[in-house]
Design a protein around this motif. Sequence first.
Motif, PDB file in Angstrom:
ATOM      1  N   GLU A 101     -21.364 -41.058  46.100  1.00 15.23           N
ATOM      2  CA  GLU A 101     -21.673 -41.055  44.673  1.00 15.23           C
ATOM      3  C   GLU A 101     -22.967 -41.777  44.381  1.00 15.23           C
ATOM      4  OE1 GLU A 101     -18.354 -42.805  42.671  1.00 15.23           O
ATOM      5  OE2 GLU A 101     -19.232 -44.788  42.757  1.00 15.23           O
ATOM      6  N   SER A 102     -23.613 -41.318  43.309  1.00 18.24           N
ATOM      7  CA  SER A 102     -24.911 -41.843  42.912  1.00 18.24           C
ATOM      8  C   SER A 102     -24.761 -43.287  42.436  1.00 18.24           C
ATOM      9  CB  SER A 102     -25.468 -40.980  41.784  1.00 18.24           C
ATOM     10  OG  SER A 102     -26.541 -41.631  41.165  1.00 18.24           O
ATOM     11  N   TYR A 103     -25.821 -44.080  42.595  1.00 16.59           N
ATOM     12  CA  TYR A 103     -25.809 -45.423  42.037  1.00 16.59           C
ATOM     13  C   TYR A 103     -26.097 -45.384  40.536  1.00 16.59           C
ATOM     14  CZ  TYR A 103     -25.972 -47.764  46.602  1.00 16.59           C
ATOM     15  OH  TYR A 103     -25.682 -48.252  47.845  1.00 16.59           O
ATOM     16  N   HIS A 104     -26.853 -44.383  40.116  1.00 15.64           N
ATOM     17  CA  HIS A 104     -27.411 -44.456  38.764  1.00 15.64           C
ATOM     18  C   HIS A 104     -26.990 -43.347  37.817  1.00 15.64           C
ATOM     19  CE1 HIS A 104     -29.974 -47.691  40.074  1.00 15.64           C
ATOM     20  NE2 HIS A 104     -30.427 -46.953  41.071  1.00 15.64           N
ATOM     21  N   HIS A 105     -26.722 -42.155  38.321  1.00 16.65           N
ATOM     22  CA  HIS A 105     -26.552 -41.025  37.413  1.00 16.65           C
ATOM     23  C   HIS A 105     -25.083 -40.688  37.182  1.00 16.65           C
ATOM     24  CE1 HIS A 105     -30.811 -40.482  37.483  1.00 16.65           C
ATOM     25  NE2 HIS A 105     -30.782 -40.551  38.796  1.00 16.65           N
ATOM     26  N   TRP A 106     -24.819 -40.164  35.987  1.00 15.71           N
ATOM     27  CA  TRP A 106     -23.455 -39.835  35.604  1.00 15.71           C
ATOM     28  C   TRP A 106     -23.279 -38.322  35.528  1.00 15.71           C
ATOM     29  CZ3 TRP A 106     -20.015 -43.743  35.364  1.00 15.71           C
ATOM     30  CH2 TRP A 106     -20.544 -45.044  35.263  1.00 15.71           C
ATOM     31  N   GLU A 107     -22.034 -37.886  35.553  1.00 10.19           N
ATOM     32  CA  GLU A 107     -21.737 -36.488  35.333  1.00 10.19           C
ATOM     33  C   GLU A 107     -20.337 -36.381  34.721  1.00 10.19           C
ATOM     34  OE1 GLU A 107     -21.882 -34.675  39.199  1.00 10.19           O
ATOM     35  OE2 GLU A 107     -19.926 -35.452  39.800  1.00 10.19           O
ATOM     36  N   ILE A 108     -20.101 -35.255  34.080  1.00  8.03           N
ATOM     37  CA  ILE A 108     -18.744 -35.012  33.585  1.00  8.03           C
ATOM     38  C   ILE A 108     -18.174 -33.889  34.439  1.00  8.03           C
ATOM     39  CG2 ILE A 108     -17.388 -34.096  31.673  1.00  8.03           C
ATOM     40  CD1 ILE A 108     -19.252 -35.639  29.801  1.00  8.03           C
ATOM     41  N   ALA A 109     -16.980 -34.128  34.967  1.00  9.08           N
ATOM     42  CA  ALA A 109     -16.373 -33.128  35.839  1.00  9.08           C
ATOM     43  C   ALA A 109     -15.097 -32.617  35.198  1.00  9.08           C
ATOM     44  CB  ALA A 109     -16.065 -33.739  37.195  1.00  9.08           C
ATOM     45  N   ILE A 110     -14.915 -31.310  35.258  1.00  9.53           N
ATOM     46  CA  ILE A 110     -13.663 -30.694  34.788  1.00  9.53           C
ATOM     47  C   ILE A 110     -12.920 -30.217  36.035  1.00  9.53           C
ATOM     48  CG2 ILE A 110     -12.660 -28.890  33.359  1.00  9.53           C
ATOM     49  CD1 ILE A 110     -15.421 -28.972  31.816  1.00  9.53           C
ATOM     50  N   GLU A 137     -13.244 -35.950  33.630  1.00 10.02           N
ATOM     51  CA  GLU A 137     -13.657 -37.338  33.862  1.00 10.02           C
ATOM     52  C   GLU A 137     -15.159 -37.499  33.784  1.00 10.02           C
ATOM     53  OE1 GLU A 137     -12.130 -38.468  37.656  1.00 10.02           O
ATOM     54  OE2 GLU A 137     -13.278 -36.977  38.751  1.00 10.02           O
ATOM     55  N   LEU A 138     -15.546 -38.702  33.340  1.00  7.72           N
ATOM     56  CA  LEU A 138     -16.953 -39.112  33.356  1.00  7.72           C
ATOM     57  C   LEU A 138     -17.084 -40.009  34.570  1.00  7.72           C
ATOM     58  CD1 LEU A 138     -19.749 -39.471  32.007  1.00  7.72           C
ATOM     59  CD2 LEU A 138     -18.772 -41.369  30.716  1.00  7.72           C
ATOM     60  N   ARG A 139     -17.949 -39.641  35.477  1.00 11.14           N
ATOM     61  CA  ARG A 139     -18.012 -40.411  36.718  1.00 11.14           C
ATOM     62  C   ARG A 139     -19.447 -40.455  37.207  1.00 11.14           C
ATOM     63  NH1 ARG A 139     -15.303 -35.564  40.377  1.00 11.14           N
ATOM     64  NH2 ARG A 139     -17.247 -34.429  40.690  1.00 11.14           N
ATOM     65  N   ARG A 140     -19.712 -41.322  38.158  1.00 11.81           N
ATOM     66  CA  ARG A 140     -21.033 -41.339  38.766  1.00 11.81           C
ATOM     67  C   ARG A 140     -21.181 -40.038  39.541  1.00 11.81           C
ATOM     68  NH1 ARG A 140     -20.677 -47.064  38.465  1.00 11.81           N
ATOM     69  NH2 ARG A 140     -22.439 -47.664  37.192  1.00 11.81           N
ATOM     70  N   GLU A 141     -22.373 -39.468  39.459  1.00 10.07           N
ATOM     71  CA  GLU A 141     -22.630 -38.169  40.064  1.00 10.07           C
ATOM     72  C   GLU A 141     -22.152 -38.161  41.514  1.00 10.07           C
ATOM     73  OE1 GLU A 141     -26.690 -37.051  39.670  1.00 10.07           O
ATOM     74  OE2 GLU A 141     -26.338 -35.002  40.340  1.00 10.07           O
ATOM     75  N   GLN A 142     -21.389 -37.116  41.866  1.00  6.92           N
ATOM     76  CA  GLN A 142     -20.855 -37.066  43.224  1.00  6.92           C
ATOM     77  C   GLN A 142     -21.471 -35.928  44.011  1.00  6.92           C
ATOM     78  OE1 GLN A 142     -16.634 -37.184  43.468  1.00  6.92           O
ATOM     79  NE2 GLN A 142     -16.569 -39.300  42.752  1.00  6.92           N
ATOM     80  N   PHE A 143     -21.648 -36.179  45.272  1.00  6.38           N
ATOM     81  CA  PHE A 143     -22.217 -35.173  46.153  1.00  6.38           C
ATOM     82  C   PHE A 143     -21.261 -34.930  47.309  1.00  6.38           C
ATOM     83  CE2 PHE A 143     -25.539 -37.665  44.187  1.00  6.38           C
ATOM     84  CZ  PHE A 143     -26.351 -36.689  43.624  1.00  6.38           C
ATOM     85  N   LEU A 144     -21.100 -33.677  47.631  1.00  8.29           N
ATOM     86  CA  LEU A 144     -20.197 -33.321  48.717  1.00  8.29           C
ATOM     87  C   LEU A 144     -20.949 -33.417  50.040  1.00  8.29           C
ATOM     88  CD1 LEU A 144     -17.347 -32.296  49.183  1.00  8.29           C
ATOM     89  CD2 LEU A 144     -18.237 -29.971  49.027  1.00  8.29           C
ATOM     90  N   MET A 145     -20.327 -34.037  51.019  1.00  6.13           N
ATOM     91  CA  MET A 145     -20.942 -34.089  52.345  1.00  6.13           C
ATOM     92  C   MET A 145     -20.314 -33.004  53.202  1.00  6.13           C
ATOM     93  SD  MET A 145     -21.225 -38.176  53.130  1.00  6.13           S
ATOM     94  CE  MET A 145     -19.500 -38.582  53.085  1.00  6.13           C
ATOM     95  N   PRO A 146     -21.067 -32.432  54.120  1.00  6.41           N
ATOM     96  CA  PRO A 146     -20.473 -31.387  54.962  1.00  6.41           C
ATOM     97  C   PRO A 146     -19.539 -31.959  56.030  1.00  6.41           C
ATOM     98  CG  PRO A 146     -22.777 -31.704  55.504  1.00  6.41           C
ATOM     99  CD  PRO A 146     -22.493 -32.598  54.339  1.00  6.41           C
ATOM    100  N   PHE A 147     -19.272 -33.239  55.947  1.00  5.59           N
ATOM    101  CA  PHE A 147     -18.364 -33.845  56.925  1.00  5.59           C
ATOM    102  C   PHE A 147     -17.614 -34.978  56.249  1.00  5.59           C
ATOM    103  CE2 PHE A 147     -22.628 -35.581  57.235  1.00  5.59           C
ATOM    104  CZ  PHE A 147     -22.406 -36.920  57.042  1.00  5.59           C
ATOM    105  N   THR A 148     -16.591 -35.454  56.918  1.00  6.97           N
ATOM    106  CA  THR A 148     -15.818 -36.580  56.391  1.00  6.97           C
ATOM    107  C   THR A 148     -16.130 -37.810  57.225  1.00  6.97           C
ATOM    108  OG1 THR A 148     -14.032 -35.178  55.628  1.00  6.97           O
ATOM    109  CG2 THR A 148     -13.468 -37.464  56.044  1.00  6.97           C
TER     110      THR A 148
END
Lengths: 424, 387, 669
Positions: free
Chosen positions: B133-142, B264-275
């Motif tokens: 997740e981003s340190y600075h940016h927000w996003e709204i996810a449905i 939800e309002l959350r810090r911008e999340q990015f999907l990684m191609p791995f866990t």
Amino acid sequence: MRAQCCAALILAAGASSIACQREAPSERQLAAAKEYTAVGRKIRWNAPSAERFGISSSDFAGASKGGAMGGAMGGDDVGENALHWELPSGWVERPSAQFREANFFVAGDERAECYLTTLAGEAGGLAANVNRWRTQVSLPPLGEAEVAALPKLPWLGGQAAYVDFEGHWTGMSGDQSEQGWRLVGLLLVQPTGSRFLKMVGPSEVIGREVAAFRALAASFHDGAGHAHGDGAPAQTAPPLSPDQATQGLPAGHPPMGSTAKGGAGQMKSETIADAPAVDTMRNASLEWRAPQGWKRGPEKTMREVTYLADAAGQVECYVTLLGGSGGGTLANINRWCTQMGAAQLTDADMAKLEQVPMAGAAGVIVKLERGADATAAAGQDLLLGAVSMLSERALFVKMTGPRDAVEAQHAAFVEFCKSLKAAR
Amino acid sequence: MKLLKWCYDALSSLWLSCILLFDLGILTWLGTLEQVNTGLFEVQKKYFESWFFIHHAGPIAIPMPGATLVLAVLAVNIVLGGLVRMRKSKATLGVLITHIGIIFLIFAGYVKMNHSADGHVTLFEGQASNTFESYHHWEIAILEQLDDGRLRETIAPQGDFELSLGATPVKLKSNDLPFELEIAHFSPNARVLPKGPMITPKLPVVDGYFLDAIELEKQNEQNIAGAYATVVERSGGARQEAILWGASRQPWTVTVAGKQYGIELRREQFLMPFTVALDDFKKEDHPRMNMPKSFSSDVTVVEGPTKRPVKISMNEPLRQDGLVLYQASWGPSNARPGDPLFSTLAVVDNPADQYPLYACIVIAVGLVMHFTRKLAKHIKSQQSNAS
Amino acid sequence: MNTIIKLFASILATLSLVAGARAQHSHTQLPSRSAPYSAHTLELAESLPVQDGGRVKPLSTYASFTLLRFNGKSSCKTVDGTKLDATSWLLDVLFYPEQAAEYPVFKVDDIQAIEAIGLKLEGKKKRDRYTFNEIRPAISTLFERAREYGQKEERDRSTVEQQVFTLATSIDDYIRLRTHFDFAREPQSIADVPALVTVFGKDSVSFSELMTKLPELVELQGAWRNDPARGEDSKRLVQLVQTASEYTSGTETLALIPPITSVKEEEAWHSPADLFMAAFEKQSTPTPYIDMLAAFEKLALSSGDPLQFEMALATVHNQSVAKTMARGEYEKIPLEISYYKAQFITNSLVLFLIGFLFAAGMWLLPRVKALYWGATLSVVGATALVVGAIVVRCMIRERPPVSTLYETLLFVAGVGAVTLLVIEWINKQRMALSVAAVLGMVLLLLANGYETLDKRDTMPQLIAVLDTNFWLATHVTAITAGYAAGLVAAAIANVYLVTRLFGIKKNDPTFAKLLSRMTYGSLAFALIFSVVGTILGGIWANESWGRFWGWDPKENGALMICLAQLVIMHARMGGYLREFGLAAATAFQGTVIAFSWFGVNLLGVGLHSYGFTSGIHTALWSYYGVQWGLVAVCVVHYLVQRTREDAVKQALATRGGGPAIPTTQGRAE
């Protein structure tokens, strides 16, 4: 050429400022959805607001220990025996702190606090705790019989004493001074562990919130047997309903102790107000206030702090904090007895000792005269010691020196012991 | 035509280069001093990521060009003046190469600014995640729960709703959803409070709670955004309202047309191609000192069926699938021996990751060529002078 | 068993017999030292390994930095004024504590700090040195005040408060040193407890003997404590252990005992206190440790007899060095001792000074060749010493040349001097040689000043992120070389400004031109290193934190240097700056370097604010002031001159007279 450059800059500026104009759009079309497996994520659907915001359920209060990352650390690691409760409307939940398992601002008023403390064992007994609270509101201590006569309420599976005092608030370490405060509390003292729920603040605020306090008390229940994840923790029948809670006292009953208004409470408050302000000192583990005239002694290992209590520097007083129980109160006091060449104490003797609140637990004070068999260094004619068993730690205060000089410091010693508390 | 020529001359002039470089120096200096009072994030936004800003020197307000503008013009200036217009000869070869390197470096900056993502994944020992997740940016996810256990997410980036500061909402629409989402009263830093009898909130009370906007923190990472959200059903127009808050532990659940959605309002999340799973975090101090000697996280990287253990430590990041994971920090800072620790791994997805290195090599070669040539010339002239 | 241990520990903590008196403890019956230590004794002491500041170093290094911290220099005077080296001083503090208490080793910059703790001492100057015995009566006040001031941030403390705080820290450390060997000095009598006499087989017991039996004693106490018949014995037993515990408390500061295991298994060395505490938990102390403690006891007890003392010290030395060698931690110790013995920096400083004097003579008497050669030899010698120092330091720490702020000073001095010597070699105009002498001298003086201010080992351990030889070798070295070349350019530019201001060599335009070329050349050299170093810094940051550039103050400082140099280069190229302009701008560029080098650290923000810098403030602002003043004066002077020349030119032109007079300023190439 220079003019050209300036013009170029202005041009570029104009262009960029036009590009930068932004205004709130009224509509946005969202991009297509993505589908994926979110590893390590557990969503609780239909979580109520209280749970979402973590402001009312102890379930998630623990998660705040995760620190700066906040929401990043969703906590599912909640102990099965954690307490649950329902936050009265308008109250604000604060993060739990040391000795404060549940912690609130009453009616969102930052002066008025309410918190729940759980201590191991009897925590010094009912009377000591009741009288500790009375001291905080500048009331004289109650006798055994009076304590026994306090109204009892069923709470958390036991019979809790209910107190309602009004007086001059001096704070937990006597460092505050607030007229017209009220303290309402429940004390459940049991050998298996004691719980204290205390609400304190300005009378006008507390007066309005007594019912809320009882409702809160009634809503407390252990998490054992309660299934997580149904989204409605408060719906499980609490052991004590708000109705039951008010049974202890008839409606409109004046708070106990308020009769002392203007009496002893008032007098004591004056002497405290007159006392010169002493700064609170602290180190990594403790906070305390040094009595007037005490001088800081040299730092030594295994000691939290050392003071020289008299002008001549012959009376030494120091504090030690140890992990574990250090063998228990009696064993430790008897070490001192050995050192001073005094007779060993028995449990019965122990019970007669003076008690003081020390760092949130009950401490006992002993005074030992030097006997013929003393191993203590010369000049240590009188020993004043205080021992207090905290949860998982033992706190010792010891003062030694010439007889009269130590005697003169007795009151200061007790004050000092009372001022000790665990550092935040 | 004349005007065009005039512009070309101005933009490619050496005089402009000097002005721009000097101005960049002044900007850097001001932006450095400002950090004594203001947080880095704010300083960066004001001085370095802006086109224009107003610098307050005591009571005087001076409008100044921001570093983005200066760098953009500088890039044009180098291309036109330092490559196109410049005399091409053996003597200028080094300078040309250097200029190419500098342009490449600015280009790397451009790519980084526009096409990279950075954030962190914070894990306690034993935890795993495939998002950062981003340190600075927000996003709204449905969110929608799919039957196979996966999540379906429709995302509104911060830019979509961050200007909905007042009561007039921004409508977020998607053809795949049976409702519109209206966002209002966005606040970059807010807390949620329960409505008590003594409180008169400025913003609406929903379900006994309201949003309380508070002052921005110096450290931007500590700000927690909040907003009011209303779900408006497309058929029938029924409305449901809730508060969205950045520190919420669970999404707000709405049921529309018999189906559950989480918002939800959350810090911008990015999907990684791995866990990545944190197995162990180690922190070592220098002997008999309180000074950290090394930090490292033993992680397992799971990608499809393959699992591999990796050690991520200071100065030794993990590079995988275009992402770079660094040992950034750890906690809790007050942990006692034996307490569970968490490790924060910074994650960067930057296509220009290695560009600065290439630029550095090119620039070094150019400069060395140029100045060696000059030095040789100088020595020669010195010798001919002497003889 | 465990509970017994806990009980014992609690007893130790609660029954404090010797109490706080120990800090004030007088070792009255101790012998005093009448003759200086023999060379061999000193040699043994110096090379005794100790773990301090996270690394194993010779005791001499520990001694000299400790004394430097107390005394402001790494030597001191005894009562009768004899000079004492740091190792002898430390030996005195450890083994002749009462004698050492009379040495004035606590330097206090302002007597107000002494008055603030309630001391009234006659005949002291404002800045003076004090003995431990002089401070002793006020120790409790001192600690009390220090505790009070310690609650404030350092920047909020007044100068006097800071001095009180520093003095308290010194005294606290000093007390720990002077009582360190208390455990070894005083065997305890157990003659009155027959049961204990049986255990030990003798009626007095030393600390090392006690340590061998400690597990047994713990068990014994468990058995005795509930036995009424054993009441008295039990009491004495507790007292015995308690006293030993008291003696070892505070010994943690000096870790002289190498672990018997490998570095990998156990990195931290031991102090008697550690061993004592470990004995409670592990129950038995390995024999090598007991032997070591016994050797220390022998050493402490033989302090009156120089010969015995030397032999005892040799035993300690042998045991310690053998273990240190086995751990592979001894290799660099002889080298480090030689490094400090050789006094590279001081000697180099002296040679630079001599070089400077020769150079001054050389300009006054240009015909005397010997002066030129004298200057050349001294400067070359001085430079060789600096370079040698840097090389030896690299070898000791197995690190690239620069890893601390102190080392940047040495490195800039070295690279600067070498650069100037190369320039001298190319043009042989004597100018670069003279500048090298001045620059080297100033930088090494700063290095010495910094060492005194910082008061810490200049070869410390590094925090995790800095501990990487690759980036230290590339980025740090490049950026520091950039500082060096940039300062060389600034120095030459200043020579240009001054000669022009005072009209020196007015009639020799080639001289001015030469200076200008030298400035330009060094600036070009600086630019390469600054630009490459700065970008490398970004690449390192990208490798460590995932971002190339974060506008951190230190990064910005480096960028500002690059930009300043680039502006000058381009302005020179475009002809906007000529000879004079180049010199003025380059001189100014020197302050940009100073800002980046030290200035940003004073801002107190960002990732790079390493190093102790508060004392540097004055030096930095003096430099800014002088440099900016000089540049300003020169610019005004230049403008006035040019207006005048223009007027003359105008007059000549209107007269239609002869050819235009060339201005003093030579046209750019």
